[in-house]
Design a protein around this motif. Structure first.
Motif, short mmCIF file in Angstrom:
data_model
loop_
_atom_site.label_atom_id
_atom_site.label_comp_id
_atom_site.label_asym_id
_atom_site.label_seq_id
_atom_site.Cartn_x
_atom_site.Cartn_y
_atom_site.Cartn_z
N LYS A 45 0.83 -1.20 0.00
CA LYS A 45 0.00 0.00 0.00
C LYS A 45 0.87 1.26 0.00
O LYS A 45 0.58 2.23 -0.72
N ALA A 46 1.94 1.24 0.79
CA ALA A 46 2.83 2.40 0.83
C ALA A 46 3.47 2.65 -0.53
O ALA A 46 3.62 3.81 -0.96
N ALA A 47 3.84 1.57 -1.22
CA ALA A 47 4.42 1.72 -2.56
C ALA A 47 3.41 2.31 -3.53
O ALA A 47 3.75 3.18 -4.35
N ILE A 48 2.17 1.86 -3.45
CA ILE A 48 1.12 2.38 -4.33
C ILE A 48 0.84 3.85 -4.02
O ILE A 48 0.67 4.67 -4.93
N GLU A 49 0.81 4.19 -2.74
CA GLU A 49 0.61 5.59 -2.35
C GLU A 49 1.74 6.48 -2.89
O GLU A 49 1.51 7.60 -3.36
N TRP B 142 -4.80 -8.22 -1.37
CA TRP B 142 -4.49 -6.82 -1.06
C TRP B 142 -4.83 -5.91 -2.23
O TRP B 142 -5.42 -4.84 -2.04
N LEU B 143 -4.48 -6.34 -3.43
CA LEU B 143 -4.78 -5.52 -4.61
C LEU B 143 -6.28 -5.37 -4.81
O LEU B 143 -6.76 -4.28 -5.17
N ALA B 144 -7.03 -6.43 -4.58
CA ALA B 144 -8.49 -6.35 -4.69
C ALA B 144 -9.05 -5.36 -3.66
O ALA B 144 -9.99 -4.60 -3.95
N GLU B 145 -8.47 -5.37 -2.47
CA GLU B 145 -8.88 -4.42 -1.43
C GLU B 145 -8.58 -2.98 -1.86
O GLU B 145 -9.42 -2.08 -1.70
N PHE B 146 -7.38 -2.77 -2.42
CA PHE B 146 -7.00 -1.42 -2.85
C PHE B 146 -7.90 -0.95 -4.01
O PHE B 146 -8.21 0.25 -4.11
N LYS B 147 -8.29 -1.87 -4.86
CA LYS B 147 -9.21 -1.53 -5.94
C LYS B 147 -10.56 -1.13 -5.38
O LYS B 147 -11.16 -0.12 -5.79
N ARG C 193 -7.58 1.32 -10.23
CA ARG C 193 -8.75 0.92 -11.01
C ARG C 193 -8.67 -0.55 -11.42
O ARG C 193 -9.69 -1.25 -11.44
N GLN C 194 -7.48 -1.01 -11.78
CA GLN C 194 -7.29 -2.38 -12.25
C GLN C 194 -5.94 -2.88 -11.75
O GLN C 194 -5.07 -2.08 -11.41
#
Length: 331
Positions: free
Chosen positions: A104-108, A140-145, A151-152
């Motif tokens: 999540k930190a990397a995505i942020e 985790w990715l599904a949660e972030f989506k 978005r994907q």
């Protein structure tokens, strides 16, 4: 804007992407230092030539590629531009430090550098197959989506086995694969399955790290920081990521042989990219470029006619008879 680049659906994502895309590894300086304004001129050329699908990663230049793209996208917005980034190779995570909070930190951080509220797509960046099989990362990715951070999501993978596992056992919307005339196994065994499952396919290394430009010579010297210098034998990461896994001099010789099959009016690079666009299941072929004229040349392939069936057969035979035996590492 030029409209020479045609668009294709990226699987079932709902995205329409330019079938010739832009790979942005080089914008971080990882292929050699860039001159002032060089990265921006490449992005402007992509925009001018209708190349609206851009691929980057959080580790390209330590985030510099994302930062440059984010700044350009903010000042030169386009509604049909899709920017895909990758995550999972930062030192905090790779190879065995994966956690929900770190991802999540990397995505942020990518959102901040790209200056967007929501990332168009995040792909796992060739993470270990045991981590893929554990499955937590997809939850985790599904949660972030669901939370609206992305978005994907999809995965960039290295081998046919990795790709097949993702297609059969995960909810990826896309796969990024190594496919080119000097590495055809993915085209034969994975593209049909991806097409069947409506998973978008993003092709990387379509010109085999430049071998299929037809311009390289056996004695060429690459910049110290260029992976084509330090990863020729897989010393830094997967050997297939550099020259499609071929020994450099062997690859140069094989590319020279391929020139005898190039149709009149085409270059080796154009034939190589057109071959990829002829493959069922390919959504976009991302091509790296460090000069604006390379963008225009690659984009023009979208308007070329498909190769004929006889040539496709010849190119398949060439691969199996002359090339495949020389590829190192797992295919």
């Amino acid at each position: 804007m030029s409209q020479i680049v045609q668009h294709r659906p990226l699987g079932k994502t709902g995205y329409s992407v330019s079938e010739i895309g832009l790979g942005c590894w080089q914008l971080g300086g990882d292929w050699g230092a860039l001159q002032a304004g060089q990265a921006e001129s490449v992005l402007q050329a992509a925009s001018d030539n209708g190349v609206t699908f851009w691929d980057t990663a959080d580790v390209y230049g330590g985030g510099e590629s994302e930062r440059i793209i984010g700044e350009f996208n903010k000042t030169h917005p386009e509604t049909d531009r899709i920017i895909v980034t990758k995550a999972g190779r930062t030192p905090e995570q790779y190879p065995d430090g994966y956690s929900r909070d770190r991802l999540k930190a990397a995505i942020e951080a990518s959102r901040e550098r790209l200056q967007v509220e929501q990332l168009d797509m995040v792909q796992l960046h060739c993470i270990p197959i045991n981590e893929i099989k554990r499955g937590d990362v997809f939850e985790w990715l599904a949660e972030f989506k669901q939370a609206g951070l992305i978005r994907q999501f999809g995965a960039s993978v290295e081998t046919c086995d990795d790709a097949r596992y993702c297609l059969e056992n995960t909810d990826v919307a896309s796969l990024q694969l190594i496919v080119n005339l000097l590495r055809q196994d993915m085209a034969e065994s994975i593209l049909p399955l991806a097409h069947q499952k409506e998973v978008g396919v993003i092709v990387r290394l379509g010109l085999a790290s430049g071998l299929l430009s037809g311009k390289m010579t056996a004695d060429h010297e690459f910049a110290k920081e260029d992976h084509r210098n330090f990863n020729q034998n897989g010393d830094a990461f997967f050997v297939g990521e550099t020259f499609a896994g071929l020994p450099y001099k062997t690859g140069v010789a094989l590319a020279h042989e391929l020139k005898s099959l190039v149709p009149d009016g085409m270059t080796l690079a154009q034939m190589s990219l057109r071959w990829l666009l002829d493959q069922q299941g390919v959504s976009s072929v991302i091509t790296g470029a460090s000069r604006p004229e390379q963008i225009a040349d690659n984009a023009a392939v979208s308007a070329l006619p498909s190769l004929d069936n006889e040539l496709h057969t010849q190119l398949s035979h060439f691969y199996h008879d002359r090339v495949r035996q020389h590829i190192r590492g797992e295919i």
